[in-house]
Design a protein around this motif. Structure first.
Motif, short mmCIF file in Angstrom:
data_model
loop_
_atom_site.label_atom_id
_atom_site.label_comp_id
_atom_site.label_asym_id
_atom_site.label_seq_id
_atom_site.Cartn_x
_atom_site.Cartn_y
_atom_site.Cartn_z
N VAL A 233 21.23 38.06 47.70
CA VAL A 233 20.39 37.61 46.59
C VAL A 233 20.30 38.75 45.57
O VAL A 233 19.67 39.78 45.82
N THR A 234 20.94 38.54 44.43
CA THR A 234 20.94 39.56 43.39
C THR A 234 21.34 38.94 42.06
O THR A 234 22.17 38.03 42.02
N ALA A 235 20.77 39.45 40.99
CA ALA A 235 21.24 39.10 39.65
C ALA A 235 22.05 40.25 39.08
O ALA A 235 22.31 40.29 37.88
N SER A 236 22.41 41.22 39.94
CA SER A 236 23.23 42.36 39.54
C SER A 236 22.61 43.07 38.35
O SER A 236 21.46 43.49 38.39
N HIS A 237 23.35 43.16 37.24
CA HIS A 237 22.88 43.89 36.06
C HIS A 237 22.18 42.98 35.06
O HIS A 237 21.76 43.47 34.00
N ASN A 238 22.06 41.70 35.35
CA ASN A 238 21.39 40.80 34.39
C ASN A 238 19.94 41.23 34.16
O ASN A 238 19.32 41.85 35.01
N ASP A 239 19.41 40.84 33.00
CA ASP A 239 18.04 41.19 32.66
C ASP A 239 17.05 40.57 33.65
O ASP A 239 17.38 39.61 34.36
N ASN A 240 15.83 41.11 33.67
CA ASN A 240 14.78 40.52 34.48
C ASN A 240 14.58 39.07 34.09
O ASN A 240 14.65 38.70 32.92
N GLY A 241 14.27 38.26 35.08
CA GLY A 241 14.16 36.82 34.89
C GLY A 241 15.33 36.09 35.53
O GLY A 241 15.20 34.94 35.94
N TRP A 242 16.47 36.77 35.64
CA TRP A 242 17.65 36.18 36.26
C TRP A 242 17.61 36.38 37.77
O TRP A 242 17.08 37.38 38.27
N THR A 243 18.18 35.45 38.49
CA THR A 243 18.44 35.62 39.91
C THR A 243 19.83 35.07 40.19
O THR A 243 20.47 34.48 39.31
N GLY A 244 20.30 35.26 41.40
CA GLY A 244 21.62 34.76 41.75
C GLY A 244 21.96 35.08 43.19
O GLY A 244 21.19 35.73 43.90
N VAL A 245 23.13 34.61 43.62
CA VAL A 245 23.59 34.87 44.99
C VAL A 245 25.09 35.13 44.94
O VAL A 245 25.85 34.37 44.32
N LYS A 246 25.52 36.23 45.58
CA LYS A 246 26.93 36.51 45.79
C LYS A 246 27.25 36.12 47.23
O LYS A 246 26.57 36.55 48.17
N MET A 247 28.29 35.32 47.41
CA MET A 247 28.55 34.68 48.70
C MET A 247 30.00 34.85 49.13
O MET A 247 30.90 34.98 48.30
N GLY A 248 30.21 34.82 50.43
CA GLY A 248 31.56 34.86 50.97
C GLY A 248 31.57 34.36 52.39
O GLY A 248 30.54 34.33 53.07
N ALA A 249 32.75 33.96 52.87
CA ALA A 249 32.90 33.47 54.25
C ALA A 249 34.19 33.98 54.88
O ALA A 249 34.65 33.43 55.88
N ASN A 250 34.78 35.02 54.29
CA ASN A 250 36.04 35.56 54.79
C ASN A 250 36.12 37.02 54.35
O ASN A 250 36.73 37.32 53.33
N ARG A 251 35.49 37.90 55.09
CA ARG A 251 35.39 39.30 54.69
C ARG A 251 36.76 39.91 54.46
O ARG A 251 37.71 39.57 55.19
N PRO A 252 36.99 40.77 53.48
CA PRO A 252 36.01 41.28 52.52
C PRO A 252 35.93 40.45 51.24
O PRO A 252 35.43 40.92 50.24
N LEU A 253 36.40 39.20 51.27
CA LEU A 253 36.49 38.40 50.06
C LEU A 253 35.16 37.69 49.77
O LEU A 253 34.35 37.46 50.67
N THR A 254 34.97 37.35 48.51
CA THR A 254 33.83 36.53 48.10
C THR A 254 34.36 35.24 47.47
O THR A 254 35.55 35.12 47.16
N PHE A 255 33.48 34.28 47.28
CA PHE A 255 33.89 32.96 46.81
C PHE A 255 34.57 33.03 45.44
O PHE A 255 34.21 33.85 44.59
N GLY A 256 35.53 32.14 45.25
CA GLY A 256 36.17 31.94 43.97
C GLY A 256 35.86 30.54 43.44
O GLY A 256 34.97 29.85 43.96
N PRO A 257 36.58 30.08 42.42
CA PRO A 257 36.27 28.80 41.79
C PRO A 257 36.30 27.60 42.74
O PRO A 257 35.47 26.70 42.62
N ASP A 258 37.24 27.57 43.69
CA ASP A 258 37.34 26.42 44.59
C ASP A 258 36.08 26.29 45.45
O ASP A 258 35.50 25.21 45.59
#
Length: 499
Positions: free
Chosen positions: A119-144
């Motif tokens: 759970v992170t909005a990375s460098h986005n301004d305050n007010g933003w939230t988000g999630v970085k996700m993956g299911a195959n280390r070390p990769l994270t999700f792409g468009p599919d």
């Protein structure tokens, strides 16, 4: 039955507290970003967790997942809403608590868990939230994967089961810090300003570098989720200038700046001059390819042309190829090619063995930078920078453009320059030498000056970068040429910063 998410709900109403709200545009190319409260509510986050757990089941991956959160005032509550959804979908959750994003990636390996949701909005301004996700280390999700996740969540196509479980891993950061510091301290005494913009990295970066023998001068390392001085983003000039001032005041060898979730590192040299991350990448590629023959690197389309033209890299047999901007794209491409490292102008660096595990970690980058100095006794960071062929580069500049419009605008810009090249038209007074259209359009003129326009993957913005190996004047001419095309589209707004 869990209700289908609504695109919009009015706050302070029964419906807002009783139904999930998830705006469709929050599902981006390789992660998720929303304005919390305006585009997603807590029940919407719960739906996201249910959807993610359902999709993991579809992927035939063991339903175990690492979850962490960054230091924003609302991130913990969002994490627990996400966890409730994951548990409902039958996942076993490994909660590592407050973390930088690469700590969550590390936990996948350290705990032998296949999936991650940070759970992170990375460098986005305050007010933003988000999630970085993956299911195959070390990769994270792409468009599919993101498209499928969007379908499940917005359609409420959840497969819920009661088999989930929860485990909190107490003091997990100690394991991460031990992993980063299991090497000899640097032989050279390095004095470094360590700037964290009051973001999550402030809890970890200073002690990691101190354990490796760095003389740390902390700058805005106290955790404060209001970000009282500037947004923790080492691409923003405000943060870079604060680091510059501290480097000059303390006569430091280097300034190292970390973004809000700690997966990127920006650099300021001993003279107080910021070194854009793509140039840092060239410096690191020189250092690494001197140790590893025929090294292969992947670089994003925003990055300097020096990766191809630098004589030292050529002499050392290094090869570089350009790829799509975005941490998920770059991580995947670096992994697929077995490249030694991938470098992105935003500061996401991906080190494969023996330097790393393939994911982006700002602290691994900082250690590599200090190691590069260690390999160059008697030389300063400015000496290593000045040894590169001279080019004039812009920072990353982002004019506002709504998420619903930005990709269509970029398609039109691509067609404009493809037509110009076919007709032999000039750009900034010169013929077009080549176009790279793997991610937006990168237009290179005959003298090597180039400009890029692409859509931001995580904000309602376009991205513009220009560079010239000839002069600052040519760089500015390239910017005017790119901007003049954008100005024909009224949907394109003001820039966040300009040269």
């Amino acid at each position: 039955m869990f209700p289908k998410p609504k695109a919009e709900l009015k706050p302070n109403t029964y419906a807002y507290e009783s139904e999930p709200m998830v705006k469709a545009t929050g599902f981006r190319e390789y992660d998720a970003r929303w304005l919390f409260g305006k585009e997603i509510n807590l029940m919407g986050v719960q739906a996201l967790g249910m959807g993610l757990g359902t999709m993991i089941g579809e992927m035939s991956v063991k339903q175990e997942i690492v979850v962490g959160h960054d230091f924003r005032g609302y991130s913990a509550s969002i994490k627990y809403a996400l966890i409730s959804g994951l548990l409902a979908a039958g996942c076993k959750v490994h909660d590592i608590g407050l973390a930088v994003t690469p700590m969550a990636y590390f936990a996948q390996f350290d705990l032998d868990v296949p999936c991650v949701a940070m759970v992170t909005a990375s460098h986005n301004d305050n007010g933003w939230t988000g999630v970085k996700m993956g299911a195959n280390r070390p990769l994270t999700f792409g468009p599919d994967e993101m498209t499928r996740l969007k379908e499940i969540v917005l359609g409420a196509a959840f497969k819920l089961q009661p088999a989930g479980g929860y485990q909190f891993h107490e003091n997990f950061p100690a394991r991460y810090i031990a992993d980063l510091t299991k090497r000899k301290p640097f032989s050279r005494r390095i004095r470094a300003v360590v700037a964290c913009g009051n973001g999550t990295a402030g809890a970890f970066a200073p002690q990691v570098l101190e354990k490796l023998g760095v003389d740390v001068i902390p700058l805005d390392t106290e955790l404060d989720h209001t970000f009282p001085k500037y947004n923790p983003n080492p691409e923003d000039l405000e943060m870079l200038h604060a680091i510059r001032d501290a480097v000059l005041e303390h006569k430091a060898d280097v300034g190292l700046g970390f973004d809000g979730d700690g997966d990127r590192c920006g650099v300021v040299d001993d003279t107080g001059e910021e070194i854009f991350a793509d140039k840092v990448g060239v410096m690191l590629a020189r250092d690494m390819s001197a140790l590893h023959k025929n090294a292969q690197f992947v670089v994003d389309v925003k990055s300097t042309g020096l990766f191809v033209t630098d004589p030292v890299l050529s002499r050392q047999g290094a090869q570089a190829s350009y790829w799509k901007t975005g941490h998920s794209y770059m991580k995947r491409r670096t992994h697929e090619l077995g490249a030694l490292a991938g470098f992105e102008k935003s500061g996401h660096f991906f080190f494969n063995a023996p330097f790393g595990r393939g994911y982006d970690d700002g602290l691994v980058s900082a250690i590599a930078i200090c190691e590069m100095l260690d390999h160059a006794p008697g030389k300063k960071m400015s000496d290593l920078k000045n040894a590169l062929p001279k080019t004039w580069s812009s920072p990353t500049m982002s004019p506002h453009c709504a998420d619903e419009a930005k990709y269509g605008i970029v398609d039109k810009v691509v067609k404009h320059f493809e037509t110009a090249k076919a007709k032999g038209d000039k750009v900034a007074g010169q013929p077009i030498r080549d176009l790279v259209t793997v991610n937006g359009v990168r237009v290179t003129c005959e003298d090597g000056s180039w400009g890029l326009v692409r859509a931001s993957s995580n904000k309602p913005e376009l991205v513009v970068v220009v560079e010239s190996p000839v002069s600052e004047k040519r760089m500015r001419e390239m910017f005017e040429a790119m901007d003049s095309v954008l100005r024909t589209h009224p949907e394109v707004g003001e820039y966040n910063q300009k040269i």
